[in-house]
Write an enzyme that holds these catalytic residues in place. Structure first.
Site, short mmCIF file in Angstrom:
data_model
loop_
_atom_site.label_atom_id
_atom_site.label_comp_id
_atom_site.label_asym_id
_atom_site.label_seq_id
_atom_site.Cartn_x
_atom_site.Cartn_y
_atom_site.Cartn_z
N LYS A 120 0.83 -1.20 0.00
CA LYS A 120 0.00 0.00 0.00
C LYS A 120 0.86 1.26 0.00
O LYS A 120 1.76 1.40 0.83
CB LYS A 120 -0.92 -0.01 1.22
CG LYS A 120 -1.89 -1.19 1.24
CD LYS A 120 -2.73 -1.23 2.49
CE LYS A 120 -1.91 -1.54 3.73
NZ LYS A 120 -2.72 -1.81 4.92
N THR A 125 -8.77 9.00 8.66
CA THR A 125 -8.25 7.80 7.99
C THR A 125 -8.05 6.64 8.95
O THR A 125 -7.45 5.63 8.58
CB THR A 125 -6.91 8.11 7.30
OG1 THR A 125 -5.99 8.63 8.28
CG2 THR A 125 -7.10 9.14 6.19
N GLY A 169 -8.44 3.32 10.51
CA GLY A 169 -9.06 2.07 10.09
C GLY A 169 -9.08 1.82 8.60
O GLY A 169 -9.72 0.87 8.14
N THR A 170 -8.37 2.63 7.81
CA THR A 170 -8.40 2.43 6.36
C THR A 170 -7.75 1.11 5.96
O THR A 170 -8.21 0.44 5.02
CB THR A 170 -7.72 3.59 5.62
OG1 THR A 170 -6.42 3.81 6.20
CG2 THR A 170 -8.54 4.86 5.71
N GLY A 171 -6.70 0.69 6.66
CA GLY A 171 -6.06 -0.58 6.35
C GLY A 171 -6.98 -1.76 6.62
O GLY A 171 -7.05 -2.71 5.83
N CYS A 172 -7.70 -1.69 7.73
CA CYS A 172 -8.67 -2.74 8.06
C CYS A 172 -9.77 -2.80 7.01
O CYS A 172 -10.18 -3.88 6.57
CB CYS A 172 -9.30 -2.47 9.43
SG CYS A 172 -8.14 -2.34 10.80
#
Length: 268
Positions: free
Chosen positions: A173, A204, A206-209
């Site tokens: 990412k 932003t 929690g964007t990875g989750c």
């Protein structure tokens, strides 16, 4: 209905972890289930406390899911201890789990380590080889590849290293880089760039989750890996572009669900 399982920590603020995973799976049209690795006291500004579940209880949660409602895909998030990692790996191998998406939550945006040092080796040995795809951010990819990542050529080399060392596809990412939010997929010895635009949204958390759960949801629905990544990235971009603010003085919560629901329906 297709089904997906998230194995991760709970986020009391609802923005990341199990809560974000289940919301994302629902909005992407699959039935979400969970096995909780830890309870956390946290919000968008930081983590105040972590209480891990015993490995035997995590195994019970996984057994309960797999013996009743078998998941079509599995997302793995925050797991901070070797014993929990070993438990997840053993149970997933026992049940022959498929479409495993590993979000190796090891390093925060700030660069702070989020995992016990001894757990990194266990994650590399146990979970990475079982995953269909891993979704590290730049900091995590640096840790896994043993190299500094400072641009596109370095991202490509790091993705190749991780993929070849651990035998899984890699979605590296780019959101933590100084470039636009371009993500790189290494799969089948091929590189595929997903171009993105950086959205000036401070919310932003929690964007990875969300991204990894959306990938798992689309894999559960039968899309191939590249299509699942593309659809998940479009979903996340739409959520960020909505510029929703749930802080003090924000509008009613059902507005958030309307925004997400409309976009999820459009994406299908």
């Amino acid at each position: 209905m297709n089904t997906a399982l998230t194995i991760a920590g709970s986020d009391s603020s609802g923005g990341a972890g199990i809560q974000a995973d289940l919301k994302t799976m629902t909005m992407n049209g699959v039935f979400g289930m969970s096995a909780i690795t830890a309870l956390t006291a946290q919000n968008t500004t930081g983590v105040q406390g972590i209480l891990e579940v015993p490995p035997a209880f995590l195994a019970q949660q996984l057994d309960a899911v797999f013996t009743d409602i078998r998941p079509d895909a599995v997302k793995i998030g925050m797991v901070s201890s070797p014993a929990l990692i070993e438990t997840i790996g053993e149970r997933l191998r026992f049940y022959g789990a498929q479409n495993i998406v590993l979000d190796p939550v090891m390093v925060a945006t700030s660069g702070a380590r989020l995992i016990q040092p001894e757990a990194v080796e266990t994650l590399e040995r146990v979970l990475l080889p079982t995953a269909l795809v891993a979704t590290p951010n730049i900091h995590e990819a640096e840790l896994l590849s043993g190299m500094t990542i400072d641009g596109r050529p370095a991202m490509e080399e790091a993705a190749r290293r991780i993929g070849k060392w651990y035998g899984c596809a890699v979605l590296l990412k780019g959101g933590h880089s100084v470039q636009d939010a371009n993500d790189l997929l290494y799969a089948g010895d091929r590189l595929h760039w997903f171009e993105g635009r950086r959205i000036a949204n401070p919310n932003t958390h929690g964007t990875g989750c969300t991204l990894s759960s959306a990938i798992a949801a689309n894999l559960a629905k039968g899309f191939d890996l590249a299509a699942s990544v593309e659809r998940a990235k479009a979903y996340l971009t739409g959520a960020l572009a909505a510029m929703l603010d749930l802080g003090q003085g924000s509008g009613p919560m059902n507005h958030a669900w309307t925004l997400q629901g409309d976009f999820a329906q459009q994406a299908d």
